[in-house]
Design a protein around this motif. Structure first.
Motif, PDB file in Angstrom:
ATOM      1  N   ARG A 152      10.791  -0.193 -11.963  1.00 13.86           N
ATOM      2  CA  ARG A 152      10.653  -0.850 -11.212  1.00 13.86           C
ATOM      3  C   ARG A 152       9.659  -2.110 -10.867  1.00 13.86           C
ATOM      4  N   ILE A 153       8.830  -2.435 -11.542  1.00 11.18           N
ATOM      5  CA  ILE A 153       8.393  -4.073 -11.897  1.00 11.18           C
ATOM      6  C   ILE A 153       9.051  -5.130 -11.492  1.00 11.18           C
ATOM      7  N   ILE A 154      10.127  -4.891 -12.316  1.00  8.04           N
ATOM      8  CA  ILE A 154      11.064  -6.298 -12.675  1.00  8.04           C
ATOM      9  C   ILE A 154      11.646  -6.278 -11.348  1.00  8.04           C
ATOM     10  N   PHE A 155      12.377  -5.179 -10.926  1.00 11.23           N
ATOM     11  CA  PHE A 155      13.245  -4.873 -10.208  1.00 11.23           C
ATOM     12  C   PHE A 155      12.874  -4.990  -8.519  1.00 11.23           C
ATOM     13  N   ARG A 156      11.556  -4.146  -8.476  1.00 11.15           N
ATOM     14  CA  ARG A 156      10.778  -3.893  -7.104  1.00 11.15           C
ATOM     15  C   ARG A 156      10.144  -5.342  -7.056  1.00 11.15           C
ATOM     16  N   HIS A 157       9.193  -5.407  -7.976  1.00  9.66           N
ATOM     17  CA  HIS A 157       7.567  -6.432  -7.686  1.00  9.66           C
ATOM     18  C   HIS A 157       7.947  -8.518  -7.860  1.00  9.66           C
ATOM     19  N   LEU A 158       9.197  -8.588  -9.335  1.00 10.72           N
ATOM     20  CA  LEU A 158       8.957  -9.231  -9.553  1.00 10.72           C
ATOM     21  C   LEU A 158      11.103 -10.299  -9.134  1.00 10.72           C
ATOM     22  N   LEU A 159      11.349  -9.458  -9.470  1.00 12.06           N
ATOM     23  CA  LEU A 159      12.581  -9.760  -8.990  1.00 12.06           C
ATOM     24  C   LEU A 159      12.759 -10.560  -7.607  1.00 12.06           C
ATOM     25  N   PRO A 160      11.596 -10.249  -6.217  1.00 11.24           N
ATOM     26  CA  PRO A 160      12.132 -10.932  -4.786  1.00 11.24           C
ATOM     27  C   PRO A 160      11.421 -12.032  -5.169  1.00 11.24           C
ATOM     28  N   MET A 192      -5.569  -0.667  -2.327  1.00 11.87           N
ATOM     29  CA  MET A 192      -4.514   0.231  -2.857  1.00 11.87           C
ATOM     30  C   MET A 192      -5.254   0.843  -3.687  1.00 11.87           C
ATOM     31  N   ALA A 193      -6.518   0.810  -4.544  1.00 12.88           N
ATOM     32  CA  ALA A 193      -6.947   1.430  -5.531  1.00 12.88           C
ATOM     33  C   ALA A 193      -7.443   2.998  -5.134  1.00 12.88           C
ATOM     34  N   MET A 194      -7.751   3.260  -3.688  1.00 12.78           N
ATOM     35  CA  MET A 194      -8.138   4.238  -3.264  1.00 12.78           C
ATOM     36  C   MET A 194      -6.769   5.093  -2.416  1.00 12.78           C
ATOM     37  N   ALA A 195      -5.868   4.514  -2.647  1.00 15.16           N
ATOM     38  CA  ALA A 195      -4.686   4.751  -2.340  1.00 15.16           C
ATOM     39  C   ALA A 195      -4.202   6.219  -3.173  1.00 15.16           C
ATOM     40  N   ASN A 196      -4.515   6.257  -4.281  1.00 12.72           N
ATOM     41  CA  ASN A 196      -3.938   7.889  -4.894  1.00 12.72           C
ATOM     42  C   ASN A 196      -5.013   9.179  -5.318  1.00 12.72           C
ATOM     43  N   ASP A 197      -5.945   8.766  -4.228  1.00 14.24           N
ATOM     44  CA  ASP A 197      -7.501   8.987  -4.841  1.00 14.24           C
ATOM     45  C   ASP A 197      -8.260   9.544  -6.074  1.00 14.24           C
ATOM     46  N   PRO A 198      -8.481   8.498  -6.990  1.00 13.79           N
ATOM     47  CA  PRO A 198      -8.341   8.655  -7.914  1.00 13.79           C
ATOM     48  C   PRO A 198      -9.753   8.980  -8.482  1.00 13.79           C
ATOM     49  N   ASP A 199      -9.962   9.686  -9.613  1.00 12.03           N
ATOM     50  CA  ASP A 199     -11.011  10.101  -9.779  1.00 12.03           C
ATOM     51  C   ASP A 199     -12.214   8.965 -10.798  1.00 12.03           C
ATOM     52  N   VAL A 200     -11.248   7.713 -10.851  1.00  9.90           N
ATOM     53  CA  VAL A 200     -12.052   6.522 -11.571  1.00  9.90           C
ATOM     54  C   VAL A 200     -11.748   5.695 -11.008  1.00  9.90           C
ATOM     55  N   ILE A 201     -12.821   4.637 -10.612  1.00 12.07           N
ATOM     56  CA  ILE A 201     -11.955   3.819 -10.284  1.00 12.07           C
ATOM     57  C   ILE A 201     -12.617   2.789 -10.890  1.00 12.07           C
ATOM     58  N   TRP A 223       3.498   5.012   4.968  1.00  9.56           N
ATOM     59  CA  TRP A 223       3.286   3.875   6.288  1.00  9.56           C
ATOM     60  C   TRP A 223       1.931   4.118   6.884  1.00  9.56           C
ATOM     61  N   THR A 224       1.943   5.306   7.341  1.00  7.30           N
ATOM     62  CA  THR A 224       0.799   6.252   8.060  1.00  7.30           C
ATOM     63  C   THR A 224      -0.393   6.137   6.740  1.00  7.30           C
ATOM     64  N   ARG A 225      -0.123   6.596   5.890  1.00  6.03           N
ATOM     65  CA  ARG A 225      -1.396   7.244   5.220  1.00  6.03           C
ATOM     66  C   ARG A 225      -1.871   4.981   4.904  1.00  6.03           C
ATOM     67  N   ALA A 226      -1.117   4.342   4.183  1.00  3.76           N
ATOM     68  CA  ALA A 226      -0.997   2.959   4.170  1.00  3.76           C
ATOM     69  C   ALA A 226      -2.440   2.246   5.376  1.00  3.76           C
ATOM     70  N   LEU A 269       0.736  -1.330   0.007  1.00  2.35           N
ATOM     71  CA  LEU A 269      -0.063   0.322   0.144  1.00  2.35           C
ATOM     72  C   LEU A 269       0.694   0.894  -0.266  1.00  2.35           C
ATOM     73  N   ALA A 270       1.647   1.244   0.726  1.00  5.62           N
ATOM     74  CA  ALA A 270       3.132   2.409   0.958  1.00  5.62           C
ATOM     75  C   ALA A 270       3.382   2.108  -0.291  1.00  5.62           C
ATOM     76  N   GLU A 271       3.971   1.553  -1.158  1.00  9.43           N
ATOM     77  CA  GLU A 271       4.482   1.494  -2.360  1.00  9.43           C
ATOM     78  C   GLU A 271       3.342   1.910  -3.236  1.00  9.43           C
ATOM     79  N   ALA A 272       2.592   1.352  -3.625  1.00 10.91           N
ATOM     80  CA  ALA A 272       1.146   2.538  -4.531  1.00 10.91           C
ATOM     81  C   ALA A 272       0.961   3.403  -4.076  1.00 10.91           C
ATOM     82  N   VAL A 273       1.463   4.377  -2.288  1.00 14.34           N
ATOM     83  CA  VAL A 273       1.598   5.573  -2.375  1.00 14.34           C
ATOM     84  C   VAL A 273       3.016   6.495  -3.209  1.00 14.34           C
ATOM     85  N   ARG A 274       3.475   5.976  -2.760  1.00 10.97           N
ATOM     86  CA  ARG A 274       4.676   6.534  -2.856  1.00 10.97           C
ATOM     87  C   ARG A 274       5.033   6.195  -4.492  1.00 10.97           C
TER      88      ARG A 274
END
Lengths: 345, 321
Positions: free
Chosen positions: B223-231, A167-176, A129-132, A113-118
């Protein structure tokens, strides 16, 4: 129309294969206003998922996409890939069907989730992480702070789907875009997930495209419904118009193949005979005609266009839509199956 | 965007120690998530520690490596010095005995182990790194990229390593630095197996829905290759790397046997075995001690790799004896 966020215009998707060109989507039009929930229903292979993937531009490179998808007035089909990465997740987010495989098994829930935010925000790891954790609380994960440290395999299917929604909400999208979000889940969990989806919508004020083959799910969630058949919308209208003033035999057939609690429970289900046509070399005429009880000779010659049937907003693609204007029920049009008829109840 | 953020509790409220139900487990201190990045590493370490065979192997391996690195300086015989004791069996003075011209076998084995481990580890790192990146790119992109990279890999695979070395050996000056040359040549040939393994793993991984989900969130290819798939591919990669270590020691042995590997007066475990092969029945200490070291190193590396692979797999809950 005020505040249109997504406009799909004449979207077509073709896949060249060894057997010929598969016309998976043959001209889809719809507009989505902020906060609107649009249900897209149809059988397997009717082009629902391909439509959504085309909007996200996640189709394989072999796919040929035509038409236009406008987000906020920009045609995102023409955007370079780099800018498209900015649109995905941030403006348009997607929820996938199978929560079992749509989370990365080697990372903790919180990390993902944090990755999605970042991915779209320049925040520190701790803020992300807090947001997650906050997102997990929003979608109803108990003890979110502890659970964020768990791995996907330590979550149940329903909980994982909540995480995917978070995760879909994480970035506050306009369309889901939710591609069959409840299909892989237990029926008892489905209602909870739909509630979570409603929470997500209230939280982000996003428009939702809800793709499903479950008419019950659509009835509970959607404002408008688009019925797809053989890669084309065959009926568009509000939920009430579609369910109570059906003007397309296919929609009627779909409704007739569902049991209804309010009908006394002794009426027969009326399945639609046959199966959808192959999308390679479609014959001329209405693609539903071979399965349609109202089919005439004219149906096999000319494919009907979507046209307004009741009001300006209720469209149906049937030459004889008016014949259904008495709000008939499926049993009057479709015959019960032979096996069903011989059945003693 | 900010609107919704404002609805949420501010970071301090979410991050703080406000009592949430079940937030604090009895008997365990509440962990702060500032240490999250470390806690994942900690989990890997903890899992590894539960794998007793791997831990024991790691201890033995570290001891062997330390002994080979500093043993030569501490031990009172040099590996290339000859003494008055000829062909003596193991004794307190020469624990591993001596050879026909008075070399101390322990000093030779320690020095040989140092060279063998240097070559093996270098080859494992270089070939795994290169093979992983190449295989990952080929497997992820597929199509023309895949064809190009994999036909190149096939080409390299078709080069016989011994003939290759025999040609190159004539061109390069021999000396104490030539273990680097050996390592370089072996790496240039060893990465192919790892590339193929990683490619195969990526071919199946890239079809997983979480890849599409990551893309739907706006992640770019790199990012997908190294962060998501490699691990997710760590298991096969570690296994390949540990096999590469063991195989390299054995290949180096056969090269030395043919006179194409490490050259005297420098020595390696493989060279010692080939020099003393004829003594196996009459003066067994000359043959079996270097052989024992080869077996110990190869086995422990494999067990450590096994433990690492299990430790990196979060779904692995089985605790091994």
């Amino acid at each position: 129309m005020a505040d249109v966020v997504l406009e799909v215009e004449d979207l077509t998707v073709d896949f060249p294969t060894d057997d010929g060109i598969v016309h998976a989507v043959r001209g889809v039009n719809f507009t989505l206003e902020r906060g609107q929930v649009l249900g897209i229903v149809g059988e397997s292979g009717s082009g629902k998922s391909v439509t959504s993937l085309a909007i996200m531009r996640l189709l394989p490179k072999t796919a040929r996409i035509g038409g236009a998808v406008r987000y906020d007035g920009r045609d995102i089909l023409a955007l370079p890939e780099k800018e498209m990465c900015q649109v995905r997740g941030r403006e348009i987010a997607m929820i996938f069907q199978d929560p079992m495989t749509s989370l990365n098994p080697v990372y903790t829930i919180g990390w993902q989730l944090a990755e999605a935010v970042r991915a779209h925000h320049d925040v520190t790891k701790q803020e992300a992480w807090t947001r997650a954790v906050n997102l997990l609380e929003l979608v109803g994960i108990p003890r979110a702070r502890d659970r964020a440290r768990n791995y996907p395999h330590e979550f149940s299917g329903g909980m994982r789907q909540r995480v995917v929604i978070a995760m879909a909400m994480a970035n506050d999208p306009d369309v889901i875009i939710a591609d069959e979000p409840t299909t892989a889940l237990d029926v008892t969990v489905q209602a909870q997930i739909l509630e979570t989806l409603a929470t997500a919508q209230a939280e982000t004020r996003a428009a939702i495209v809800l793709i499903t083959h479950d008419l019950g799910v659509v009835a509970g969630m959607a404002d408008d419904v688009l019925v797809m058949y053989a890669g084309k919308p065959v009926e568009i209208g509000t939920v009430d118009e579609i369910y109570y003033h059906t003007r397309m035999p296919y929609t009627l057939g779909l409704l007739g193949s569902l049991p209804r609690l309010d009908a006394g429970g002794d009426e027969r289900l009326t399945p639609i005979q046959g199966s959808p046509p192959s999308l390679i070399n479609l014959p001329p005429g209405c693609p539903f005609s071979p399965r349609c009880p109202l089919s005439r000779a004219h149906c096999d010659e000319v494919e009907p266009d979507l046209r307004p049937v009741v009001g300006a907003a209720h469209l149906a693609a049937c030459h004889y839509a008016e014949e259904l204007s008495g709000d008939v029920v499926a049993a009057e049009v479709f015959e019960p199956t032979a096996a069903d008829a011989g059945d003693v109840t | 965007m900010t609107e919704v953020r404002d609805d949420l509790p501010p970071p301090t409220a979410g991050a703080g120690h406000d009592p949430s139900p079940g937030g604090v487990q009895p008997g365990g201190p509440e962990r702060e998530f500032t240490v999250e990045a470390r806690s994942q590493l900690r989990m890997v370490v903890r899992r590894f520690m539960q794998h007793r065979l791997a831990v024991a192997s790691l201890v033995v391996l570290v001891l062997v490596v330390i002994a080979s690195l500093i043993g030569g300086r501490v031990w009172h015989f040099r590996f290339d010095a000859v003494g008055p004791d000829l062909s003596k069996p193991p004794s307190w003075k020469h624990p591993f005995g001596t050879d026909g011209i008075g070399h101390d076998t322990l000093a030779q084995v320690l020095h040989g182990a140092q060279k063998s481990v240097q070559v093996a580890l270098l080859v494992a790192f270089v070939s795994t790194g290169f093979g992983t990146v190449l295989g990952a790119v080929a497997g992820y992109y597929g199509g023309k990229v895949d064809t190009l990279l994999m036909r190149f890999t096939d080409l390299v695979l078709s080069i016989p390593s011994i003939a290759f070395l025999a040609v190159l050996a004539a061109k390069v000056a021999h000396g104490s630095g030539n273990w680097l040359f050996i390592a370089f040549v072996l790496s240039a040939l060893a990465w192919t197996y790892i590339a193929r393994t990683v490619r195969a793993t990526f071919l199946s991984l890239r079809e997983k829905e979480f890849v599409e989900a990551a893309r739907a969130l706006g992640a770019k290819d790199r990012r997908i290759i190294f962060r998501h798939l490699l691990p997710n591919a760590v298991g096969p990669i570690i296994v390949s790397a540990t096999i590469a270590v063991a195989v390299t020691i054995l290949v180096e042995t056969s090269l030395s046997y043919l006179g194409l590997g490490i050259q005297p007066p420098d020595t390696s475990l493989g060279l010692l075995i080939s020099q003393n092969e004829s003594a196996a029945t009459t003066r067994p200490w000359l043959f079996y001690f270097p052989g024992l070291f080869i077996i110990i190193i190869a086995l422990t590396v494999n067990f450590v790799g096994d433990g690492l692979r299990d430790a990196f797999d979060p779904t692995q809950t089985r605790v091994r004896a």
